[in-house]
Enzyme design. Sequence first.
Site, PDB file in Angstrom:
ATOM      1  N   ASP A  32       0.858  -1.194   0.000  1.00 31.62           N
ATOM      2  CA  ASP A  32       0.000   0.000   0.000  1.00 31.62           C
ATOM      3  C   ASP A  32       0.894   1.243   0.000  1.00 31.62           C
ATOM      4  O   ASP A  32       1.573   1.519   0.981  1.00 31.62           O
ATOM      5  CB  ASP A  32      -0.876  -0.061   1.262  1.00 31.62           C
ATOM      6  CG  ASP A  32      -1.695   1.190   1.477  1.00 31.62           C
ATOM      7  OD1 ASP A  32      -1.885   1.962   0.512  1.00 31.62           O
ATOM      8  OD2 ASP A  32      -2.156   1.389   2.629  1.00 31.62           O
ATOM      9  N   ASP A  36      -3.938   4.042   2.589  1.00 31.98           N
ATOM     10  CA  ASP A  36      -5.386   3.887   2.783  1.00 31.98           C
ATOM     11  C   ASP A  36      -5.767   2.470   3.212  1.00 31.98           C
ATOM     12  O   ASP A  36      -6.934   2.124   3.303  1.00 31.98           O
ATOM     13  CB  ASP A  36      -6.153   4.287   1.512  1.00 31.98           C
ATOM     14  CG  ASP A  36      -5.861   3.344   0.345  1.00 31.98           C
ATOM     15  OD1 ASP A  36      -4.953   2.491   0.476  1.00 31.98           O
ATOM     16  OD2 ASP A  36      -6.536   3.460  -0.691  1.00 31.98           O
ATOM     17  N   ASP A  40      -1.902  -1.142  -3.850  1.00 32.47           N
ATOM     18  CA  ASP A  40      -2.167  -0.350  -5.055  1.00 32.47           C
ATOM     19  C   ASP A  40      -1.012  -0.504  -6.047  1.00 32.47           C
ATOM     20  O   ASP A  40       0.009  -1.130  -5.748  1.00 32.47           O
ATOM     21  CB  ASP A  40      -2.405   1.120  -4.674  1.00 32.47           C
ATOM     22  CG  ASP A  40      -1.407   1.617  -3.643  1.00 32.47           C
ATOM     23  OD1 ASP A  40      -0.194   1.432  -3.889  1.00 32.47           O
ATOM     24  OD2 ASP A  40      -1.820   2.136  -2.581  1.00 32.47           O
ATOM     25  N   ASP A 213     -10.231 -15.320 -16.445  1.00 32.81           N
ATOM     26  CA  ASP A 213     -11.104 -15.735 -15.351  1.00 32.81           C
ATOM     27  C   ASP A 213     -12.266 -16.579 -15.885  1.00 32.81           C
ATOM     28  O   ASP A 213     -12.869 -16.236 -16.900  1.00 32.81           O
ATOM     29  CB  ASP A 213     -11.652 -14.470 -14.668  1.00 32.81           C
ATOM     30  CG  ASP A 213     -12.411 -14.780 -13.401  1.00 32.81           C
ATOM     31  OD1 ASP A 213     -11.814 -15.361 -12.488  1.00 32.81           O
ATOM     32  OD2 ASP A 213     -13.614 -14.444 -13.325  1.00 32.81           O
ATOM     33  N   GLU A 277      -7.941 -19.941 -16.383  1.00 26.81           N
ATOM     34  CA  GLU A 277      -8.498 -20.516 -15.165  1.00 26.81           C
ATOM     35  C   GLU A 277      -9.683 -21.349 -15.642  1.00 26.81           C
ATOM     36  O   GLU A 277     -10.771 -20.829 -15.859  1.00 26.81           O
ATOM     37  CB  GLU A 277      -8.970 -19.436 -14.192  1.00 26.81           C
ATOM     38  CG  GLU A 277      -9.428 -20.034 -12.866  1.00 26.81           C
ATOM     39  CD  GLU A 277     -10.830 -19.654 -12.398  1.00 26.81           C
ATOM     40  OE1 GLU A 277     -11.242 -20.142 -11.346  1.00 26.81           O
ATOM     41  OE2 GLU A 277     -11.527 -18.904 -13.100  1.00 26.81           O
TER      42      GLU A 277
END
Length: 553
Positions: A32, A36, A40, A213, A277
């Site tokens: 991070d 926050d 990221d 996905d 996947e």
Amino acid sequence: MSTASTAPPSDTDANWWRSAVVYQVYVRSFADSDGDGSGDLNGIRDRLPYLRDLGVDALWLTPFYRSPMVDGGYDVADYRDIDPIFGNLADFDAMIGTAHTLGLRIIVDIVPNHTSDAHPWFVEALAAAPGSVERERYLFRDGRGENGELPPNDWESIFGGPAWTRVPDGQWYLHLFDPAQPDLNWRNPEVRTEFEDILRFWLDRGVDGFRIDVAHGMIKAEGLPDVGRTSADGSPQIALLGRGRLPYFDQDEVHDIYRAWRPILDSYPGGRMAVAEAWAETPQRLARYIGPDELHQAFSFDFLDATWSADSFHKVIDTALAESTIVGAPTTWVLSNHDKPRHVTRYGDGPVGLRRARAAALLMLALPGCAYLYQGEELGLPEVLDLPDELRQDPAFLRTGQTRDGCRVPLPWSGDLPPYGFGPQGCESSWLPAPTTWAKLSVAAQTGDPASTLELYRAALHIRRAHPALTIEDTGTGSLTWLPAEPGVLAFTRTADAPGSPELVCVVNFSDAPIQVAGYGNSIVASAPLGQQDGEPMLPVDAAAWFERPQLG
Ligand code: NOJ
Ligand code: MG
């Protein structure tokens, strides 16, 4: 476009993925940068030198697109933009530019089976009338029963409950996952064109590949027929995932989509690839997703699911190698990901689970093909089993009690207290809390400690990269030769094409007693210190080692 400078590390090495080690970054939990509490893109960029030094070839980033985050970003509202919690497109460009400079490739996650319910297409579909072109992008149907009050068929959501939700005008829409993830209608050419364009958008920005996905899910059987078994009668449909036929998974026509995607990937320089996947009834059907005219890789989830025994691993390795060799592709190994309990815990948790996980790493990294690591496995992280219920975020948890949050806890980087350097200095929290017992597992705590799991991974990855026996050349698929071994032991050799170069022997002891390893050559890395008996080296229980010896014959 502004990103033209992000050329892949080497345009000539189009087969890089064949023996690559790919590190899965669960973006929200990696690092991070802005405090926050959420990982990221700038956090990833800052930590790229760590990954280069670890010795991986590429990163797979889980979805970072604009999303309401109902399913951790697998509910995409805009496929061409970054969610503000992760940064923006300029951050993405900077991150991929730095990665490429460091010789690391970037694979992004693409979610084509469903969008978010906040995607403009779905918002338009809800506002439009039944039968409209807007509804034709999804799978809207009238219900059964006298007044359409029953779902159109008996399909169940993977996250539990019916796969259909009713909208105010009385129609129902299909969602194989959360109601906030409506399934797209891939029989509609507009959907196909849109995703081909999305692929080009990210390829133009320099990505080296895609993780697809639910790659087995986009086409549903014509007529949406009932499965004929449901949870209500004690036979949940999800029990057939990867084991049986389901009308909403692994339909033959799904392969047309990948045959259309492959030329797009091939039209870009530098070996752009895709990994599926995919869940299929048999390893044979899984292998149909890979090959020269479809996708490059499909995860071997049978390997991930193997239980801790020599027989179990021997069997899945043999089957996966045989199937992928038939289609001319290397195998894609994986021990953990963001959907499964971490393998330290699956193998027994505590010290036993960790010993086995370390041995499994040496096993996987010696196999021919590509290996995917899940962030934190290089630290030997266990599953976090005691997250308070009110902090859990997995949508499946609310519906089934099953939870994937325990493997998504932010990584410990340094320091004595949570969140262990996950955020900038002074930052005190993370979106999921790390256990108070993780100080000794942090990157800083393990660095330089030769007994640590991090240093074991570093050593193995560096040998793997340099050793001719572990590299797959050109268009090869790689192979191994099993050596005779006593029950409970796996031993195999990998051999380089180049005559005269040493072979590498991997030995894993699943049995309940130490074994003699004198005949295998010089030990070059071991998951636990070798013992000695009568002057001979012994490989302890739940351990693996790599040996080097001259090629015989
Ligand atoms: C598989 C992803 O890995 C998982 O995290 C997600 O919930 C489902 N697909 C739905 O997109
Ligand atoms: Mg942040």
